[in-house]
Design a protein around this motif. Structure first.
Motif, mmCIF file in Angstrom:
data_model
loop_
_atom_site.group_PDB
_atom_site.id
_atom_site.type_symbol
_atom_site.label_atom_id
_atom_site.label_comp_id
_atom_site.label_asym_id
_atom_site.label_seq_id
_atom_site.Cartn_x
_atom_site.Cartn_y
_atom_site.Cartn_z
ATOM 1 N N VAL A 82 29.411 2.830 32.540
ATOM 2 C CA VAL A 82 28.407 2.992 31.495
ATOM 3 C C VAL A 82 27.100 2.439 32.049
ATOM 4 O O VAL A 82 26.969 1.234 32.261
ATOM 5 C CB VAL A 82 28.805 2.261 30.198
ATOM 6 C CG1 VAL A 82 27.791 2.557 29.102
ATOM 7 C CG2 VAL A 82 30.198 2.694 29.751
ATOM 8 N N VAL A 83 26.141 3.330 32.293
ATOM 9 C CA VAL A 83 24.933 2.981 33.052
ATOM 10 C C VAL A 83 23.745 2.823 32.105
ATOM 11 O O VAL A 83 23.527 3.650 31.210
ATOM 12 C CB VAL A 83 24.634 4.058 34.118
ATOM 13 C CG1 VAL A 83 23.498 3.606 35.031
ATOM 14 C CG2 VAL A 83 25.880 4.373 34.944
ATOM 15 N N PHE A 84 22.972 1.754 32.319
ATOM 16 C CA PHE A 84 21.722 1.517 31.598
ATOM 17 C C PHE A 84 20.624 1.236 32.626
ATOM 18 O O PHE A 84 20.915 0.940 33.795
ATOM 19 C CB PHE A 84 21.838 0.315 30.656
ATOM 20 C CG PHE A 84 22.807 0.499 29.528
ATOM 21 C CD1 PHE A 84 22.398 1.011 28.310
ATOM 22 C CD2 PHE A 84 24.151 0.163 29.684
ATOM 23 C CE1 PHE A 84 23.292 1.190 27.260
ATOM 24 C CE2 PHE A 84 25.048 0.333 28.650
ATOM 25 C CZ PHE A 84 24.614 0.850 27.442
ATOM 26 N N ASP A 85 19.380 1.339 32.178
ATOM 27 C CA ASP A 85 18.273 0.866 33.005
ATOM 28 C C ASP A 85 17.359 0.003 32.127
ATOM 29 O O ASP A 85 17.512 -0.028 30.900
ATOM 30 C CB ASP A 85 17.539 2.015 33.700
ATOM 31 C CG ASP A 85 16.621 2.792 32.774
ATOM 32 O OD1 ASP A 85 16.538 2.463 31.574
ATOM 33 O OD2 ASP A 85 15.984 3.748 33.238
ATOM 34 N N PRO A 86 16.419 -0.736 32.716
ATOM 35 C CA PRO A 86 15.615 -1.688 31.936
ATOM 36 C C PRO A 86 14.799 -1.069 30.809
ATOM 37 O O PRO A 86 14.369 -1.775 29.898
ATOM 38 C CB PRO A 86 14.699 -2.327 32.993
ATOM 39 C CG PRO A 86 15.438 -2.176 34.275
ATOM 40 C CD PRO A 86 16.160 -0.878 34.164
ATOM 41 N N THR A 87 14.582 0.241 30.841
ATOM 42 C CA THR A 87 13.737 0.864 29.826
ATOM 43 C C THR A 87 14.528 1.482 28.681
ATOM 44 O O THR A 87 13.939 1.953 27.717
ATOM 45 C CB THR A 87 12.864 1.963 30.466
ATOM 46 O OG1 THR A 87 13.710 3.012 30.962
ATOM 47 C CG2 THR A 87 12.034 1.392 31.615
ATOM 48 N N LYS A 88 15.870 1.492 28.787
ATOM 49 C CA LYS A 88 16.696 2.153 27.755
ATOM 50 C C LYS A 88 17.834 1.228 27.356
ATOM 51 O O LYS A 88 18.991 1.429 27.740
ATOM 52 C CB LYS A 88 17.220 3.491 28.264
ATOM 53 C CG LYS A 88 16.118 4.481 28.601
ATOM 54 C CD LYS A 88 16.683 5.798 29.080
ATOM 55 C CE LYS A 88 15.574 6.746 29.451
ATOM 56 N NZ LYS A 88 14.794 6.273 30.618
ATOM 57 N N LEU A 89 17.494 0.201 26.589
ATOM 58 C CA LEU A 89 18.476 -0.774 26.151
ATOM 59 C C LEU A 89 18.797 -0.660 24.664
ATOM 60 O O LEU A 89 19.679 -1.347 24.169
ATOM 61 C CB LEU A 89 17.972 -2.204 26.441
ATOM 62 C CG LEU A 89 17.620 -2.506 27.898
ATOM 63 C CD1 LEU A 89 17.098 -3.930 28.009
ATOM 64 C CD2 LEU A 89 18.825 -2.314 28.801
ATOM 65 N N ASP A 90 18.057 0.193 23.953
ATOM 66 C CA ASP A 90 18.282 0.296 22.513
ATOM 67 C C ASP A 90 19.576 1.066 22.239
ATOM 68 O O ASP A 90 19.981 1.931 23.005
ATOM 69 C CB ASP A 90 17.100 0.986 21.833
ATOM 70 C CG ASP A 90 16.827 2.360 22.412
ATOM 71 O OD1 ASP A 90 16.877 2.476 23.651
ATOM 72 O OD2 ASP A 90 16.572 3.305 21.644
ATOM 73 N N VAL A 91 20.206 0.723 21.140
ATOM 74 C CA VAL A 91 21.476 1.334 20.759
ATOM 75 C C VAL A 91 21.261 2.152 19.498
ATOM 76 O O VAL A 91 20.910 1.611 18.448
ATOM 77 C CB VAL A 91 22.556 0.264 20.523
ATOM 78 C CG1 VAL A 91 23.846 0.911 20.044
ATOM 79 C CG2 VAL A 91 22.805 -0.520 21.804
ATOM 80 N N GLY A 92 21.457 3.462 19.601
ATOM 81 C CA GLY A 92 21.332 4.350 18.455
ATOM 82 C C GLY A 92 22.697 4.823 17.983
ATOM 83 O O GLY A 92 23.742 4.337 18.418
ATOM 84 N N LEU A 93 22.696 5.800 17.101
ATOM 85 C CA LEU A 93 23.931 6.271 16.488
ATOM 86 C C LEU A 93 24.880 6.901 17.502
ATOM 87 O O LEU A 93 26.089 6.677 17.456
ATOM 88 C CB LEU A 93 23.604 7.278 15.376
ATOM 89 C CG LEU A 93 22.910 6.701 14.131
ATOM 90 C CD1 LEU A 93 22.567 7.820 13.163
ATOM 91 C CD2 LEU A 93 23.800 5.662 13.457
#
Length: 473
Positions: free
Chosen positions: A223-234
């Motif tokens: 499960v990959v994230f980057d520093p600009t996309k940390l918000d959690v939506g539906l």
């Protein structure tokens, strides 16, 4: 306009030819990272042939078809769990699934692990949402693209069950065969990025259901994230809900870490933990791998050693999954057999209770409706727990059986004691023998040092077995 063109020409004439070439050369010189740690950790340079597991897999397939599938089909387990095991799934390679928001570097990470940058094999990447398909990377003798409808039609592959998600999805499914040594031992699946401002219906196919299908079959989930996309939506929240029960296979990755200064990286790391904490139902905090998975060298004045160690740790996890391929496959089939057995015991208990409550003047439909609406009133589940050594944590949801019996009338099933023959024995006896003896013995044959005879009914919950009424005792 004419004056502007003349001005541009004048400025261009001030640049000497040598200066122009020097600027172009500087733009092309991008320092690339050493890949030797990838080849060493994943043992890609070793000349040993790929292990032949055909004998073990053939035996595993025989156990499934002879000891597990008869009970599975007789009690229609597939209609309860929507998980049908095919021969292609039994013999398939380990699957590594890449999930996460759009443009966090999933496709770039696959290119980096396989060394596909600047080759005709590389996956297309970009700052915008680029992957709109489920892309399956497999091994093949030459570069070849396979359409989704072809993959679903090929029963030899493990993707034939995907046909149930419709033609719109099959158009979004692509297989790519690449002649790469790592793909001889593992299969990569790249997924469309999660876009929170887009409704699932706009994708044209059941995105969450398709993700669940791949999650159920994945051996490792990045499960990959980057520093600009940390918000959690539906949509991301729904995805983590689907990942529950698979926590041991999840690896959370904070990608593009060398873009941040030290202080900002610590803040982003904490923010990611804060966002994911409500979504991951485990007592221990999840392991987050912090690095930058792309071919370019780490940026100066960043924690190069830390990023490299994190990357090697992740590669070791990947290599462990590859090395434990057969063990994981056998354990998966055994877990499936335990669930089939529990389902058969429950259906048998529902049927036995129905027969006990029926009288000559009873309305069968009303009697069974009363049983299904309130099974605790008739001790359906408590009886299973008391008599068969089944863990209460393995029991299916009671509500699921309302839907199950709404489709399958109770009269279409037989009691377990009637599922016997003189030559073939009892279905329940065979699946319990597979759980307690055959599958553990197969594990022992792999040199794991396990003692199959040490597994008994107390540990595995094989429970009581009905007597074969066709056989003399």
């Amino acid at each position: 306009m004419r004056a502007l063109v003349l001005l541009c020409c004048f400025v261009a004439s001030l640049l000497l030819p040598g200066q122009t070439e020097e600027v172009e050369d500087v733009s092309e010189e991008v320092p690339m990272r050493d890949r030797s740690h990838i080849e060493k950790t994943l043992m890609l340079n070793e000349d040993k042939p790929v292990d032949d597991y055909s004998v073990v897999l053939q035996r595993l397939r025989k156990i499934y078809h002879s000891s597990i599938k008869p009970l599975e089909q007789s009690y229609k387990y597939n209609e309860l769990r929507q998980h049908e095991i095919t021969d292609g799934e039994i013999t398939s390679k380990p699957m590594v699934l890449f999930l996460g928001p759009w443009s966090v570097g999933k496709s770039t990470m696959i290119n980096y692990l396989l060394g596909l940058e600047n080759t005709r094999y590389q996956l297309y990447t970009g700052a915008e949402p680029t992957t709109s398909e489920f892309t399956v990377l497999m091994h093949g003798p030459k570069l070849k693209t396979i359409e989704g409808i072809v993959m679903a039609a090929d029963s030899a592959r493990s993707f034939s069950p995907l046909e149930k998600f419709g033609q719109n999805f099959l158009e979004k499914l692509i297989g790519i065969e690449v002649p790469h040594k790592l793909l001889e031992r593992v299969t990569f699946v790249d997924t469309p990025g999660i876009i929170e401002n887009r409704k699932q219906q706009e994708r044209g196919y059941p995105f969450n259901d398709v993700c669940q299908w791949f999650i159920d079959r994945a051996d490792l989930i990045f499960v990959v994230f980057d520093p600009t996309k940390l918000d959690v939506g539906l949509e991301l929240e729904m995805l983590f809900r689907q990942l529950k029960g698979r926590e041991s296979q999840i690896r959370i990755i904070l990608n593009k870490a060398d873009n941040l200064a030290t202080q900002m990286l610590m803040r982003v790391y904490g923010a990611l933990f804060w966002s994911l904490a409500p979504l991951i139902n485990v007592t221990e905090p999840p392991r987050v791998y912090v690095s930058s998975f792309w071919p370019q060298d780490y940026k100066p004045d960043t924690y190069r050693d830390l990023f490299l160690k994190e990357e090697i740790s992740l590669l070791e996890d990947l290599n462990q999954v590859i090395e434990n391929r057969l063990e994981n496959k056998i354990a998966f089939i055994r877990q499936h057999a335990i669930r089939v057995r529990i389902h058969a015991l429950l259906v048998d208990r529902y049927l036995q209770t129905y027969k006990d409550k029926m009288t000559f003047f009873s309305d069968g439909e009303l009697v069974f409706k009363d049983i299904v609406e309130d099974p605790d009133k008739f001790y359906i589940f408590k009886t299973i727990l008391a008599k068969t050594n089944v863990s209460k944590f393995d029991l299916p949801n009671r509500e699921a059986y309302k839907d199950f019996f709404g489709i399958n009338p109770i009269s279409s099933f037989k009691l377990l004691s009637q599922q016997c023959s003189y030559m073939g024995g009892c279905f329940l006896e065979k699946i319990e023998r597979a759980i307690t003896q055959e599958l553990p013995s197969l594990l022992g044959s792999l040199g794991l040092g396990k003692n199959p005879s040490a597994l008994n009914c107390d540990k595995t919950g094989c429970g009581e077995t009905p007597k074969n009424r066709y056989k003399k005792h």
